[in-house]
Write an enzyme that holds these catalytic residues in place. Structure first.
Site, PDB file in Angstrom:
ATOM      1  N   HIS A   1      39.921  43.696  33.452  1.00 39.70           N
ATOM      2  CA  HIS A   1      41.096  42.443  34.160  1.00 39.70           C
ATOM      3  C   HIS A   1      39.746  41.153  35.095  1.00 39.70           C
ATOM      4  O   HIS A   1      39.749  41.459  36.078  1.00 39.70           O
ATOM      5  CB  HIS A   1      42.263  42.132  35.158  1.00 39.70           C
ATOM      6  CG  HIS A   1      43.423  43.158  34.468  1.00 39.70           C
ATOM      7  ND1 HIS A   1      43.558  42.157  33.699  1.00 39.70           N
ATOM      8  CD2 HIS A   1      44.295  44.700  34.347  1.00 39.70           C
ATOM      9  CE1 HIS A   1      44.623  43.033  33.100  1.00 39.70           C
ATOM     10  NE2 HIS A   1      44.287  44.202  33.766  1.00 39.70           N
TER      11      HIS A   1
ATOM     12  N   ASP B   1      43.852  48.689  37.043  1.00 39.41           N
ATOM     13  CA  ASP B   1      44.731  49.671  36.068  1.00 39.41           C
ATOM     14  C   ASP B   1      43.805  48.929  34.779  1.00 39.41           C
ATOM     15  O   ASP B   1      43.065  48.252  34.843  1.00 39.41           O
ATOM     16  CB  ASP B   1      46.189  48.383  36.561  1.00 39.41           C
ATOM     17  CG  ASP B   1      45.525  47.395  36.439  1.00 39.41           C
ATOM     18  OD1 ASP B   1      44.535  46.135  37.039  1.00 39.41           O
ATOM     19  OD2 ASP B   1      46.809  46.405  35.419  1.00 39.41           O
ATOM     20  N   GLU B   2      44.632  49.537  33.576  1.00 41.37           N
ATOM     21  CA  GLU B   2      44.454  48.733  32.295  1.00 41.37           C
ATOM     22  C   GLU B   2      43.093  49.071  32.000  1.00 41.37           C
ATOM     23  O   GLU B   2      42.527  47.783  31.941  1.00 41.37           O
ATOM     24  CB  GLU B   2      45.060  47.546  32.328  1.00 41.37           C
ATOM     25  CG  GLU B   2      46.735  47.483  31.953  1.00 41.37           C
ATOM     26  CD  GLU B   2      47.384  46.484  31.502  1.00 41.37           C
ATOM     27  OE1 GLU B   2      48.536  46.899  30.865  1.00 41.37           O
ATOM     28  OE2 GLU B   2      46.990  45.927  32.586  1.00 41.37           O
ATOM     29  N   VAL B   3      42.078  49.597  32.174  1.00 46.95           N
ATOM     30  CA  VAL B   3      40.786  49.554  31.881  1.00 46.95           C
ATOM     31  C   VAL B   3      40.719  49.891  30.708  1.00 46.95           C
ATOM     32  O   VAL B   3      40.997  50.809  29.799  1.00 46.95           O
ATOM     33  CB  VAL B   3      39.673  50.415  32.412  1.00 46.95           C
ATOM     34  CG1 VAL B   3      38.214  50.108  32.121  1.00 46.95           C
ATOM     35  CG2 VAL B   3      40.204  50.426  34.061  1.00 46.95           C
TER      36      VAL B   3
END
Ligand SMILES: *[C@@H]1O[C@H](CO)[C@@H](O)[C@H](O)[C@H]1NC(C)=O
Ligand SMILES: *[C@@H]1O[C@H](CO)[C@@H](O)[C@H](O)[C@H]1NC(C)=O
Ligand SMILES: *[C@@H]1O[C@H](CO)[C@@H](O)[C@H](O)[C@H]1NC(C)=O
Ligand SMILES: *[C@@H]1O[C@H](CO)[C@@H](O)[C@H](O)[C@H]1NC(C)=O
Ligand SMILES: *[C@@H]1O[C@H](CO)[C@@H](O)[C@H](O)[C@H]1NC(C)=O
Length: 514
Positions: free
Chosen positions: A245, A305-307
Site C-alpha cells: 500500500h 496488511d496485504e503485501v
C-alpha cells in the site's frame, strides 16, 4: 468469586424490556428513573456551571450551548430547571487510552449535577445530558445515570488516500464520533492512490504523491485536526501502512519501491517497499521519527496488511538477495525481515504500535505491548491465538461500514462483539481485548457522501463498544438509533435514515444548515 457470580446472574436476567426507553446512544451502564416530575428547561437560557478552572470544559459548555440554541422556537413553559452543575475530580487533562471517562449524571425536577473523574468524562456526560432533552417540549426525565465504557478502545478509521477529505469534513466526522462516545480516530492517511500528508522531512512526498496541491494536509492542518479531536476527547492514531500500500511514496523516493513491470499494484510497474534496499531504512527512521512527534498520542499504526508477493517474486535482484540471505524462496521470511527492521526502528521511538493481523500471523517478533488489529473473517482465531500469546487486540472484522448493500445493515454491525471469540476464553484473555474500530475505506466516499454513509450506521458498533454486553436487542436499539439520527440531523449533519420509513421532527435541509 461469589460477588462475581451474583453480578453475572444479575446481568443475565436483565432484559432490555426492563430498561427505561430513553433516546440515548450509546445506552449507559446504569440508568434508573427517579420518581419526580420531569424537569422543564428553557433551551435558550439554560446554563452550565462549574468550580473547575478548565478552559477545555468552558469550550465544551459553549458547544452544548450551541446545540441547545438550535431549538429556536419559544414556548410558554413553567421552567423548573435552569442549570447543570459540573464537578470534575481530577484536573489532569492528558488524554490517554487509560484516561477515566466515568461520570454520574443526576437530573431532578429542579436540579441537575454531573460528576466526572476527568474533563473527558464530563464530555461524555454532557452528551448524555443533551440527549435526554426532549426537543418537542424541552423536558428531561428525572433520572440517575452511572456510566463508563465497556471497552477502552472505541475507534473509527478514515481513509484519506483513495479520496481526499477536507479538514473541515474530518472535523465533522470527529465531532459526530464524539456524539457516539468514540474516542480513537485511526487516520489511514496515506496508501497506494495518494500521499496527502505533507512531511517536513520529505516535502516531495506530498508534492509528488498527492492528487494535486489542493489535496494535501499541511502540518498546520494536521495539528488543527489533532487539537480538534483532543477537544472532543478523541485520540488520533496515524497509520503509515508499509511495506504494501505504498505506491504513492514512489515518486519522491526513487528505489524505495520494488520495480516489477507487469506485476505491480493497481496497474503500476511498482509494488511493495524493496526490503533489500538499505537506503529504505534511514528514510523510514526519519519519517517515523517525524510522525511520532507530530502525532502526540500513545500509538502509531504500522499497517502491514496485504503485501503483494507477486511483485517481489518477479524481481530477479530480490530473488538473488534472498538466496544470498538463505531465504529459500519463502516470501513470508522477506516480509518478516522488513517488519522486524521497521519494528526495531519504531521501538526506539517510545510509542506503542498497532499492526494489522498479518504481522502477528506471520510470527514477526513483535513486542509484548503490540496491539493486534484483526480485519479478516477468521478474526476469532486471531483473537484466540493473540490473546493466548498475551497480546492486546482490537477488532474491525464485521465493522467495515464502507461496505453497503440495499436495506438496513446496522443490525449486522450491532451483533459483532470483540469479546465473543471463544466461549471458554479466560478473564485474562478477555481483558486483552481492548475494543475495536469501525472502518470507512475510501474507495467510494469523499466529501460528498462520507458523513451520511458513516452516520448513524457507525453508532451501532459504537454502542457495542460502550454499553453493557447484555444490551443486544435490535428492537431496543431501533427507536434509539433513529432518535440519534434525527438528533444529528438537528445538529446540522446529513445522517441518513436507518429504518425503511419514518421522519424527523426537523428534516435535513442543505440551506438550513449552511
Ligand atoms: C404554569 O403554572 C401555573 C401556576 O401554577 C399554571 O396555572 C399554568 O397552567 C402552568 N402552565 C403550564 C404551561 O404548565
Ligand atoms: C470507572 O468505573 C468502573 C466501573 O465502576 C470502575 O471499574 C473503574 O475503576 C472506574 N474508574 C475510575 C478511574 O474510577
Ligand atoms: C413531552 O413530550 C413527550 C412526547 O414527545 C411526552 O411523552 C411527555 O409527556 C411530554 N412531557 C410533558 C411534561 O409535557
Ligand atoms: C547462509 O548459510 C550458510 C551455510 O549455512 C552460512 O555460511 C551463511 O553465513 C548464511 N548466510 C547468511 C546471510 O545468513
Ligand atoms: C477456545 O479455547 C479453548 C481453550 O483455550 C481451545 O482449546 C479452543 O481451541 C478454542 N477454540 C477456538 C475456536 O479457538
Amino acid at each position: 468469586m461469589i460477588a462475581v457470580l451474583v453480578l453475572c446472574s444479575f446481568y443475565l436476567t436483565v432484559e432490555s424490556a426492563d430498561l427505561p426507553q430513553l433516546p440515548l446512544v450509546p445506552y449507559p451502564q446504569h440508568v434508573s428513573l427517579i420518581s419526580s416530575p420531569p424537569a422543564v428547561i428553557d433551551p435558550l437560557r439554560f446554563s452550565f456551571s462549574t468550580q473547575s478552572k478548565s478552559v477545555l470544559l468552558q469550550e465544551v459548555f459553549d458547544r452544548y450551548h450551541k446545540y441547545l440554541r438550535l431549538h429556536d422556537f419559544e414556548q410558554k413553559l413553567n421552567l423548573t430547571l435552569k442549570n447543570l452543575d459540573v464537578v470534575i475530580k481530577d484536573p489532569n487533562e492528558e488524554l490517554l487510552l487509560e484516561t477515566s471517562e466515568n461520570y454520574t449524571l443526576t437530573v431532578k425536577t429542579d436540579s441537575a449535577t454531573l460528576q466526572a473523574d476527568t474533563v473527558f468524562g464530563a464530555m461524555r456526560g454532557m452528551e448524555t445530558f443533551s440527549q435526554l432533552i426532549n426537543t418537542y417540549n424541552y423536558t428531561l426525565p428525572s433520572v440517575q445515570i452511572t456510566d463508563y465504557p465497556r471497552y477502552k478502545f472505541r475507534g473509527f478509521m478514515v481513509d484519506t488516500s483513495r479520496h481526499y477529505l477536507s479538514v473541515s469534513l474530518l472535523k465533522q466526522l470527529v465531532r459526530a464520533a464524539s456524539w457516539s462516545k468514540l474516542n480513537v480516530f485511526h487516520w489511514h492517511i496515506v496508501d497506494d492512490p495518494s500521499f496527502p500528508y505533507c512531511s517536513t522531512s520529505f516535502p516531495d512526498l506530498c508534492v509528488k504523491g498527492a492528487f494535486s496541491p489542493d489535496h494535501v494536509y499541511s502540518q498546520t492542518d494536521v495539528l488543527d485536526v489533532i487539537l480538534f479531536a483532543y477537544r472532543h476527547g478523541v485520540i488520533v492514531v496515524p497509520e503509515l501502512d508499509t511495506p504494501g500500500h505504498t505506491l504513492s511514496w514512489g515518486g519522491a523516493l526513487p528505489g524505495f519501491l520494488t520495480h516489477c513491470p507487469g506485476h505491480g499494484n493497481i496497474g503500476s510497474d511498482y509494488g511493495p517497499v524493496n526490503p533489500t534496499n538499505e537506503d529504505v531504512y534511514p528514510v523510514l527512521k526519519t519519517l517515523f521519527t517525524e510522525i511520532t512527534s507530530v502525532f502526540p498520542g500513545q500509538f502509531v499504526h504500522l499497517g502491514g496488511d496485504e503485501v503483494h508477493y507477486p511483485c517481489w517474486k518477479s524481481n530477479q535482484d530480490i530473488k538473488d538477495w534472498m538466496s544470498a540471505h538463505n531465504m529459500s524462496g519463502n516470501y513470508d521470511e522477506l516480509e518478516n525481515y522488513y517488519e522486524t527492521r521497521l519494528l526495531n526502528i519504531v521501538n526506539s521511538l517510545n510509542k506503542n504500535y498497532i499492526v494489522w493481523e498479518e504481522v502477528f500471523y506471520h510470527h514477526v517478533d513483535i513486542t509484548p505491548q503490540t496491539i493486534v488489529h484483526a480485519w479478516k473473517p477468521n478474526w476469532k482465531k486471531i483473537f484466540q491465538d493473540a490473546t493466548t500469546a498475551g497480546f492486546r487486540c482490537i477488532l474491525s472484522a464485521g465493522w467495515y461500514i464502507s461496505r453497503i448493500s440495499y436495506g438496513e445493515d446496522w443490525q449486522n454491525f450491532y451483533q459483532v462483539d470483540p469479546r465473543s471469540f471463544n466461549d471458554t476464553a479466560t478473564p485474562e484473555q478477555l481483558a486483552l481485548v481492548l475494543g475495536g474500530t469501525v472502518c470507512m475505506w475510501g474507495e467510494h466516499v469523499d466529501n460528498s457522501n462520507v458523513l451520511s454513509r458513516f452516520w448513524p450506521r457507525a453508532s451501532a458498533p459504537a454502542e457495542r463498544l460502550w454499553s453493557p454486553a447484555y444490551i443486544t436487542d435490535v428492537g431496543f436499539m431501533e427507536p434509539r438509533i433513529e432518535a440519534h439520527r434525527c438528533r444529528m440531523v438537528y445538529r446540522g449533519y446529513p445522517a441518513e435514515p436507518t429504518l425503511s420509513r419514518g421522519h424527523c421532527q426537523v428534516e435535513y435541509s442543505w440551506r438550513r444548515h449552511r
